[in-house]
Design a protein around this motif. Structure first.
Motif, PDB file in Angstrom:
ATOM      1  N   PHE A   1      32.329  56.170  51.429  1.00  0.00           N
ATOM      2  CA  PHE A   1      33.656  56.708  50.536  1.00  0.00           C
ATOM      3  C   PHE A   1      34.401  55.548  51.208  1.00  0.00           C
ATOM      4  CE2 PHE A   1      37.112  59.177  49.874  1.00  0.00           C
ATOM      5  CZ  PHE A   1      36.982  58.938  48.279  1.00  0.00           C
ATOM      6  N   PHE A   2      35.032  55.003  50.455  1.00  0.00           N
ATOM      7  CA  PHE A   2      35.131  53.458  51.131  1.00  0.00           C
ATOM      8  C   PHE A   2      37.139  53.367  50.733  1.00  0.00           C
ATOM      9  CE2 PHE A   2      30.758  52.416  51.062  1.00  0.00           C
ATOM     10  CZ  PHE A   2      30.983  51.893  52.348  1.00  0.00           C
ATOM     11  N   GLY A   3      37.332  54.969  51.522  1.00  0.00           N
ATOM     12  CA  GLY A   3      38.996  54.837  50.910  1.00  0.00           C
ATOM     13  C   GLY A   3      39.430  55.150  49.376  1.00  0.00           C
ATOM     14  N   GLY A   4      40.232  55.948  49.365  1.00  0.00           N
ATOM     15  CA  GLY A   4      42.127  56.308  50.056  1.00  0.00           C
ATOM     16  C   GLY A   4      42.538  54.340  50.146  1.00  0.00           C
ATOM     17  N   HIS A   5      43.136  54.305  49.334  1.00  0.00           N
ATOM     18  CA  HIS A   5      44.352  53.422  49.222  1.00  0.00           C
ATOM     19  C   HIS A   5      45.353  53.337  49.206  1.00  0.00           C
ATOM     20  CE1 HIS A   5      41.035  50.190  50.913  1.00  0.00           C
ATOM     21  NE2 HIS A   5      39.995  51.704  49.695  1.00  0.00           N
ATOM     22  N   GLY A   6      45.919  52.349  49.570  1.00  0.00           N
ATOM     23  CA  GLY A   6      47.827  52.899  49.198  1.00  0.00           C
ATOM     24  C   GLY A   6      48.253  51.883  48.348  1.00  0.00           C
ATOM     25  N   ILE A   7      48.217  50.571  48.073  1.00  0.00           N
ATOM     26  CA  ILE A   7      48.154  49.666  47.729  1.00  0.00           C
ATOM     27  C   ILE A   7      47.772  49.862  45.718  1.00  0.00           C
ATOM     28  CG2 ILE A   7      48.655  47.015  47.455  1.00  0.00           C
ATOM     29  CD1 ILE A   7      50.471  48.359  49.777  1.00  0.00           C
ATOM     30  N   VAL A   8      48.580  49.714  45.015  1.00  0.00           N
ATOM     31  CA  VAL A   8      48.505  49.370  44.210  1.00  0.00           C
ATOM     32  C   VAL A   8      47.487  48.832  42.903  1.00  0.00           C
ATOM     33  CG1 VAL A   8      49.454  50.226  41.610  1.00  0.00           C
ATOM     34  CG2 VAL A   8      50.467  51.462  42.958  1.00  0.00           C
ATOM     35  N   GLY A   9      46.165  49.192  42.953  1.00  0.00           N
ATOM     36  CA  GLY A   9      45.711  48.188  42.064  1.00  0.00           C
ATOM     37  C   GLY A   9      44.551  47.272  43.920  1.00  0.00           C
ATOM     38  N   GLY A  10      44.854  47.561  44.773  1.00  0.00           N
ATOM     39  CA  GLY A  10      44.613  46.399  45.848  1.00  0.00           C
ATOM     40  C   GLY A  10      42.677  47.294  46.092  1.00  0.00           C
ATOM     41  N   GLN A  11      42.763  48.538  45.199  1.00  0.00           N
ATOM     42  CA  GLN A  11      41.476  48.834  45.930  1.00  0.00           C
ATOM     43  C   GLN A  11      40.323  48.368  44.480  1.00  0.00           C
ATOM     44  OE1 GLN A  11      43.296  50.761  44.689  1.00  0.00           O
ATOM     45  NE2 GLN A  11      42.681  52.249  42.935  1.00  0.00           N
ATOM     46  N   ILE A  12      40.679  47.483  43.808  1.00  0.00           N
ATOM     47  CA  ILE A  12      40.157  46.844  42.565  1.00  0.00           C
ATOM     48  C   ILE A  12      39.137  45.839  43.498  1.00  0.00           C
ATOM     49  CG2 ILE A  12      39.699  46.307  40.189  1.00  0.00           C
ATOM     50  CD1 ILE A  12      42.624  48.152  39.886  1.00  0.00           C
ATOM     51  N   GLY A  13      40.070  45.195  43.947  1.00  0.00           N
ATOM     52  CA  GLY A  13      39.583  43.934  44.548  1.00  0.00           C
ATOM     53  C   GLY A  13      38.171  44.393  45.828  1.00  0.00           C
ATOM     54  N   VAL A  14      38.193  45.216  46.136  1.00  0.00           N
ATOM     55  CA  VAL A  14      37.488  45.366  47.278  1.00  0.00           C
ATOM     56  C   VAL A  14      35.986  46.025  46.681  1.00  0.00           C
ATOM     57  CG1 VAL A  14      37.168  47.407  49.964  1.00  0.00           C
ATOM     58  CG2 VAL A  14      39.830  45.976  48.960  1.00  0.00           C
ATOM     59  N   GLY A  15      36.276  47.041  45.345  1.00  0.00           N
ATOM     60  CA  GLY A  15      35.266  47.236  44.873  1.00  0.00           C
ATOM     61  C   GLY A  15      34.746  46.908  44.802  1.00  0.00           C
ATOM     62  N   THR A  16      35.087  45.644  43.535  1.00  0.00           N
ATOM     63  CA  THR A  16      34.906  44.417  43.235  1.00  0.00           C
ATOM     64  C   THR A  16      33.341  43.906  44.483  1.00  0.00           C
ATOM     65  OG1 THR A  16      36.088  44.027  41.481  1.00  0.00           O
ATOM     66  CG2 THR A  16      34.350  42.431  41.862  1.00  0.00           C
ATOM     67  N   GLY A  17      34.449  43.351  45.769  1.00  0.00           N
ATOM     68  CA  GLY A  17      33.157  42.670  46.385  1.00  0.00           C
ATOM     69  C   GLY A  17      32.511  44.008  47.055  1.00  0.00           C
ATOM     70  N   MET A  18      32.658  45.439  47.306  1.00  0.00           N
ATOM     71  CA  MET A  18      31.411  46.358  47.555  1.00  0.00           C
ATOM     72  C   MET A  18      30.563  46.103  46.192  1.00  0.00           C
ATOM     73  SD  MET A  18      34.339  49.014  47.971  1.00  0.00           S
ATOM     74  CE  MET A  18      32.987  50.025  47.604  1.00  0.00           C
ATOM     75  N   ALA A  19      30.837  46.040  45.343  1.00  0.00           N
ATOM     76  CA  ALA A  19      28.964  45.544  44.107  1.00  0.00           C
ATOM     77  C   ALA A  19      28.722  44.014  44.400  1.00  0.00           C
ATOM     78  CB  ALA A  19      30.057  45.539  42.852  1.00  0.00           C
ATOM     79  N   TYR A  20      29.278  43.366  44.975  1.00  0.00           N
ATOM     80  CA  TYR A  20      29.281  41.742  45.509  1.00  0.00           C
ATOM     81  C   TYR A  20      27.954  41.765  45.659  1.00  0.00           C
ATOM     82  CZ  TYR A  20      28.530  36.944  46.625  1.00  0.00           C
ATOM     83  OH  TYR A  20      27.585  35.800  46.547  1.00  0.00           O
ATOM     84  N   ALA A  21      28.155  42.556  47.170  1.00  0.00           N
ATOM     85  CA  ALA A  21      27.546  42.909  48.286  1.00  0.00           C
ATOM     86  C   ALA A  21      26.666  43.795  48.438  1.00  0.00           C
ATOM     87  CB  ALA A  21      28.283  43.960  49.643  1.00  0.00           C
ATOM     88  N   ALA A  22      26.189  44.969  47.133  1.00  0.00           N
ATOM     89  CA  ALA A  22      25.325  45.377  46.801  1.00  0.00           C
ATOM     90  C   ALA A  22      24.231  43.917  46.037  1.00  0.00           C
ATOM     91  CB  ALA A  22      25.561  45.910  45.874  1.00  0.00           C
ATOM     92  N   LYS A  23      24.718  43.060  45.471  1.00  0.00           N
ATOM     93  CA  LYS A  23      24.366  42.182  44.919  1.00  0.00           C
ATOM     94  C   LYS A  23      23.334  41.580  45.253  1.00  0.00           C
ATOM     95  CE  LYS A  23      23.941  39.800  40.693  1.00  0.00           C
ATOM     96  NZ  LYS A  23      23.757  39.942  39.249  1.00  0.00           N
ATOM     97  N   TYR A  24      23.885  40.883  46.392  1.00  0.00           N
ATOM     98  CA  TYR A  24      24.020  40.289  47.414  1.00  0.00           C
ATOM     99  C   TYR A  24      23.038  40.564  48.231  1.00  0.00           C
ATOM    100  CZ  TYR A  24      24.305  36.492  51.238  1.00  0.00           C
ATOM    101  OH  TYR A  24      24.223  35.541  52.214  1.00  0.00           O
ATOM    102  N   LYS A  25      22.751  41.933  48.958  1.00  0.00           N
ATOM    103  CA  LYS A  25      21.664  42.163  49.691  1.00  0.00           C
ATOM    104  C   LYS A  25      20.471  43.062  48.965  1.00  0.00           C
ATOM    105  CE  LYS A  25      25.039  44.501  52.188  1.00  0.00           C
ATOM    106  NZ  LYS A  25      25.374  45.465  52.377  1.00  0.00           N
ATOM    107  N   GLY A  26      20.716  42.974  47.199  1.00  0.00           N
ATOM    108  CA  GLY A  26      19.372  42.721  47.129  1.00  0.00           C
ATOM    109  C   GLY A  26      19.071  44.149  46.567  1.00  0.00           C
TER     110      GLY A  26
END
Ligand SMILES: Cc1ncc(C[n+]2csc(CCOP(=O)(O)OP(=O)(O)O)c2C)c(N)n1
Ligand SMILES: [Mg+2]
Length: 378
Positions: free
Chosen positions: A168-193
């Motif tokens: 569970f990666f937050g809890g973010h206060g900047i409106v929309g900021g977590q959308i980029g981070v979430g996309t990065g998390m999905a990228y990490a999962a894909k990268y790691k297979g």
């Protein structure tokens, strides 16, 4: 491009990318596309009429123990947030505090369709999501109090629930900021297979941010297993969606990027679950992302300091008639899955869990001064 599992017309047009271009092209610059407004209203009405029938059908296909757990999590979320409001007014919680009352079906319906190792990221309205992901009510309440027993040792507060162990990666206060981070998390999962899926929650006001558009484009282009969940509670602080967005359908915005999308009634926990299961199926199959617009309504103010002058009591009452917890209980009763005694027991368990959480938070010590500069990165 994957076939979308949705019956919505807009999702079908996502295949050729044409979306609503011809209709929109006829509009003069600056003119609002009213036809889309009526589309959405019509859609909401149809969803509502279908809801009871579809909720009952969906209940029939779902494990009874799971259904009980879903209702418990919704009731726990409601009682927890009510208690937050109470102790906030007593001065036990400081700073910002955004409650989730009215939106419980979204967190429960979507997150309880996940696997334990799937990842979640959200905005600041995060207490209930943290608990659904497995955080104890004690550690969430103590975090709200700014106490040492909190999930991040009292340093984050209401808006920054976080647990690496629970994914569970937050809890973010900047409106929309977590959308980029979430996309990065999905990228990490894909990268790691791994075949982990990421659920990325945000409010409808975040959709006007560039981050939303950049992320959706990239997710579809690179096939990132991210499920974007727009919790459309119809207000961004005191601004209604109608005053802030040129078109009303957020789901249709997915067409611009060829991304599978669905509009979901956020008062119906089973509809949320079913739509999320379809999205998870796409994500695990070939990494395809999905945009879900889940429409609900927040029954309380934007935060604890909101005087609420921008809407009427009648409007709130109208949505309270469709309270997601009451609707779910009615369906469970009608399906003979649970009865009055079960509801009483669930209620009692939830109240006890919240009482225990408050006691824990009251008794938890304040963070030690030595901790002031530990775990601080920026
Ligand atoms: C980039 C940015 N701009 C403005 C704000 C101030 N702000 C905090 S919450 C909020 C409204 C967001 O509404 P929505 O995304 O619909 O989420 P909701 O509060 O309804 O859950 C705004 C504008 C902020 N936190 N970040
Ligand atoms: Mg909103």
């Amino acid at each position: 491009m994957p076939k979308t599992a949705t019956s919505r017309k807009s999702a079908a047009t996502a295949e050729n990318g044409s979306g609503n271009a011809p209709k929109g092209a006829e509009l003069k610059i600056g003119e609002r596309d009213r036809s889309l407004d009526s589309d959405v209203l019509e859609l909401a009405k149809t969803e509502y009429v279908k809801r009871r029938k579809s909720q009952l059908e969906s209940i029939k296909k779902t494990d009874k123990k799971l259904l009980r757990k879903m209702l418990y999590q919704m009731v726990l979320g409601r009682r927890f947030e009510e208690k937050c409001a109470e102790v906030y007014r007593m001065g036990k919680i400081g700073g910002f505090c955004h409650l989730y009352i009215g939106q419980e079906a979204i967190a429960v319906g979507s997150m309880m369709a996940l696997r334990q190792d799937d990842m979640v990221i959200t905005a600041y309205r995060d207490h209930v999501q943290a608990m659904v992901k497995g955080m104890t009510p004690e550690s969430v309440m103590a975090e709200l109090y700014g106490k040492e027993g909190g999930c991040v040792k009292g340093k984050g507060g209401s808006m920054h629930m976080f647990s690496k162990e629970l994914q569970f990666f937050g809890g973010h206060g900047i409106v929309g900021g977590q959308i980029g981070v979430g996309t990065g998390m999905a990228y990490a999962a894909k990268y790691k297979g791994t075949d982990q899926v990421t659920l990325c929650f945000f409010g409808e006001a975040a959709v006007n941010q560039g981050m939303f558009h950049e992320s959706l484009n990239m997710a579809q282009l690179w096939k990132l297993p991210c499920i974007y969940i727009c919790e459309n509670n119809q207000y961004g602080m005191g601004t209604s969606q109608k005053r802030a967005m040129s078109i009303s359908s957020i789901a249709k915005k997915g067409d611009a990027y060829g991304i599978a999308n669905e509009f979901v009634d956020g008062m119906d926990v089973m509809a949320v679950r079913d739509a999320t299961l379809r999205a998870i199926g796409r994500a695990r199959k070939d990494g395809s992302p999905t945009l879900l617009e889940i429409r609900a309504y927040r029954f309380m103010g934007h935060s604890m300091s909101d005087p609420g002058n921008y809407r009427t009591r009648d409007e709130i009452a109208k949505y309270q008639e469709r309270d997601p917890i009451v609707l779910f209980k009615d369906s469970l009763k009608e399906s003979k899955v649970l009865g009055d005694k079960d509801f009483e027991k669930i209620e009692q368990e939830a109240v006890e869990a919240v009482t225990k959480a408050v006691k824990f938070a009251d008794e938890s010590p304040l963070p030690n001064e030595k901790e002031l500069f530990t775990d601080v990165y920026a």
